[in-house]
Design a protein around this motif. Sequence first.
Motif, PDB file in Angstrom:
ATOM      1  N   LYS A  30       0.786  -1.373  -0.132  1.00 38.17           N
ATOM      2  CA  LYS A  30       0.219  -0.531  -0.308  1.00 38.17           C
ATOM      3  C   LYS A  30       0.759   1.105  -0.519  1.00 38.17           C
ATOM      4  CE  LYS A  30      -4.062   1.622   2.238  1.00 38.17           C
ATOM      5  NZ  LYS A  30      -5.348   1.719   3.583  1.00 38.17           N
ATOM      6  N   PRO A  31       1.371   1.709   0.928  1.00 41.82           N
ATOM      7  CA  PRO A  31       2.699   2.728   0.752  1.00 41.82           C
ATOM      8  C   PRO A  31       3.452   2.549   0.093  1.00 41.82           C
ATOM      9  CG  PRO A  31       2.989   1.307   2.859  1.00 41.82           C
ATOM     10  CD  PRO A  31       2.409   0.424   2.009  1.00 41.82           C
ATOM     11  N   ILE A  32       3.312   1.591  -1.020  1.00 49.23           N
ATOM     12  CA  ILE A  32       4.611   2.091  -2.377  1.00 49.23           C
ATOM     13  C   ILE A  32       3.651   2.776  -3.598  1.00 49.23           C
ATOM     14  CG2 ILE A  32       5.280   0.679  -4.472  1.00 49.23           C
ATOM     15  CD1 ILE A  32       6.343  -1.265  -1.295  1.00 49.23           C
ATOM     16  N   ILE A  33       2.133   2.362  -3.713  1.00 50.05           N
ATOM     17  CA  ILE A  33       1.079   2.362  -4.364  1.00 50.05           C
ATOM     18  C   ILE A  33       0.737   3.965  -4.504  1.00 50.05           C
ATOM     19  CG2 ILE A  33      -1.279   2.090  -5.086  1.00 50.05           C
ATOM     20  CD1 ILE A  33       0.195   0.133  -6.242  1.00 50.05           C
ATOM     21  N   MET A  34       0.483   4.526  -3.188  1.00 46.58           N
ATOM     22  CA  MET A  34       0.856   5.675  -2.279  1.00 46.58           C
ATOM     23  C   MET A  34       1.627   6.704  -2.579  1.00 46.58           C
ATOM     24  SD  MET A  34      -2.293   5.440  -0.565  1.00 46.58           S
ATOM     25  CE  MET A  34      -2.468   7.650  -0.362  1.00 46.58           C
ATOM     26  N   ARG A  35       3.116   6.271  -2.889  1.00 43.82           N
ATOM     27  CA  ARG A  35       4.080   7.104  -2.809  1.00 43.82           C
ATOM     28  C   ARG A  35       3.769   7.495  -4.398  1.00 43.82           C
ATOM     29  NH1 ARG A  35       7.492   4.600   0.510  1.00 43.82           N
ATOM     30  NH2 ARG A  35       8.635   3.540  -1.303  1.00 43.82           N
ATOM     31  N   VAL A  36       3.798   6.307  -5.633  1.00 41.34           N
ATOM     32  CA  VAL A  36       3.602   6.114  -7.103  1.00 41.34           C
ATOM     33  C   VAL A  36       2.608   7.491  -7.028  1.00 41.34           C
ATOM     34  CG1 VAL A  36       3.186   4.897  -9.007  1.00 41.34           C
ATOM     35  CG2 VAL A  36       4.692   3.882  -7.832  1.00 41.34           C
ATOM     36  N   ASP A  89       0.331  13.134  -8.419  1.00 45.69           N
ATOM     37  CA  ASP A  89      -1.022  13.180  -8.956  1.00 45.69           C
ATOM     38  C   ASP A  89      -1.305  15.240  -9.154  1.00 45.69           C
ATOM     39  OD1 ASP A  89      -3.455  14.109  -7.317  1.00 45.69           O
ATOM     40  OD2 ASP A  89      -1.933  14.408  -5.355  1.00 45.69           O
ATOM     41  N   TYR A  90      -2.479  14.764 -10.531  1.00 46.56           N
ATOM     42  CA  TYR A  90      -2.501  16.222 -11.014  1.00 46.56           C
ATOM     43  C   TYR A  90      -2.731  17.154 -10.094  1.00 46.56           C
ATOM     44  CZ  TYR A  90      -7.454  14.301 -10.818  1.00 46.56           C
ATOM     45  OH  TYR A  90      -8.323  13.803 -10.540  1.00 46.56           O
TER      46      TYR A  90
END
Lengths: 337, 337
Positions: free
Chosen positions: A265-271, A276-277
């Motif tokens: 999860k944190p990896i996806i969040m960082r990506v 993030d537009y």
Amino acid sequence: MRIAIDAMGGDYAPDEIVAGAVEAINQLDKDDELLLVGPQELIQAKLDGLGFKKGPLTVVDAPDVIGMDESPVDSLRSKPKSSIAVMAKLAKHGQADAVISAGNTGACVAAFQMRMRTLPGVNRPGIAVVFPMSAGPVTICDVGANIACKPINLYQYGLMSSVYAKAILGIARPRVGLMSIGQEDAKGNEVVKRTRELLRSDPRMDFIGNIEGRDIFRGVCDVVVCEGFVGNVILKLTEGAVDGLFRAIKQELMQEKARLALKFKPIIMRVYQKHDYNEYGGAPLLGINGTALICHGSSKSRTIRNAVFAAKKCHTQRINDKITECLSEARVRTSDA
Amino acid sequence: MRIAIDAMGGDYAPDEIVAGAVEAINQLDKDDELLLVGPQELIQAKLDGLGFKKGPLTVVDAPDVIGMDESPVDSLRSKPKSSIAVMAKLAKHGQADAVISAGNTGACVAAFQMRMRTLPGVNRPGIAVVFPMSAGPVTICDVGANIACKPINLYQYGLMSSVYAKAILGIARPRVGLMSIGQEDAKGNEVVKRTRELLRSDPRMDFIGNIEGRDIFRGVCDVVVCEGFVGNVILKLTEGAVDGLFRAIKQELMQEKARLALKFKPIIMRVYQKHDYNEYGGAPLLGINGTALICHGSSKSRTIRNAVFAAKKCHTQRINDKITECLSEARVRTSDA
């Protein structure tokens, strides 16, 4: 400066929009003022609900609302007191220096173009969206303001987006790519071929030639020029592809141990954060005589807050003066293309 | 049936193409034969290198090679002995029942259209690519054969793709979406608006109306109709977005513990497999009088092997008879659109 915000625009209006405006207030400069445009009582109630007491924020009454799916021209005609129409009039009469909306894009473009008019030398305004990429931000213009582009429009989108990328994104010499279906000169339709000649003829531009869909993600250029229909498909397709892929990964993870999903999860969040537009607040309508930012329909308070600062930056960076100057020196004029 | 394969087409030709042909041989039916089209000596040497001894496979000499980036028309004119030109002639003279190429798409379309001609009633052929999605395969037509589409072309792409999705993908009643920039009827350019009327007028089609870029990933339809320029951007953009996102995830994972990256690998692999276009072998050029499959430029042996079976399936399923029948019953004819 006075910044008007469409309190009724977007999927999460008015709550998230009003919240975004309130969030922005504490970080304004001394002479700044926000105008929240929407049904007076409703907006005031939302402000009260947020505990908003005092600050440089005024509600401007606009009792009508234009829905996200309404026909732009029809709705503007039948709802002259809609938030979008009222904002455009505020800008026209110098009562607002910038307008921000997450509402009906077509209605925004039509209203702003009609009331605010275009900058000298600009044929048609274009919406420039910034894609945040690992290799750096990519500005794509147009993404839906103009679906019947002429070569002169596309050429001007290249110039205006370059000015924007330089002044706002800090890219010293933006590389410009022309969206086509192959990199070779012979590829593309007639409009693309003629546009390529125009872009190539301007020595002020770092034109790299045709690009293909995949190149947007490869860091080959900083500005992508395309007609509004194609740009709009690109915008929504990219959003859909990213969502779809994350969903597919999530599905697979759920079939594994839940612990692994947690770790991922944190990896996806960082990506997500890096792409993030919302960070850019909104997409400028380049070429309009004023500052207009069009935000994503699903804008949250953070997007609106960022849009306020994006509007301030466009203003302080004198984007429009730079565009006008750049176009006045262009050798290609309307009559040529 | 006799299936001609362009041994020199694609980024990994001739090695992967020849390997794919050899892989396919053991699974052919009794009367099937493969024709490997390319420079005789080179292809024979590759076959020898693979230890290929005997089987229903003949090398057809075509000494010239058309590069991936050459102009289709110019290269076909200057290289009549190229593998693509020779394949088209084989098909024209009934010496090949199907043609397969991972080479220059423009040259393939031009050569096949010129030599094989279109089916009765078909105005322009279109390339139909199948996107493997979690919610089921989505067929998108056209992705690059026709970049100046008329409404009648798009209407026919809808019909032909529906026939294909039904016969080959087993979708009983394919839902057809028209790519536009908003779901409402008023959205889109003139060609899109006129096409919508044509699609809606045909009661045999399950036309769901306009779709947007993001809808491709949402399982709302089985067939997407769009003009070749837009379809080509969609195809390459999706590829680029998926690659870019996986790269971004990998980058983040590498900054974490390597052990976590290892655990994540099989999950990514499974997601990849479920969205692997290689499974479909190639994209049919629908509307051509014959069977033509155009494969991805980066095709490996597996893609070619699968393309052989896709060609066989198109043939045994009598796709072209079904398309001809469907079009002959269409109320919309060329003169109407």
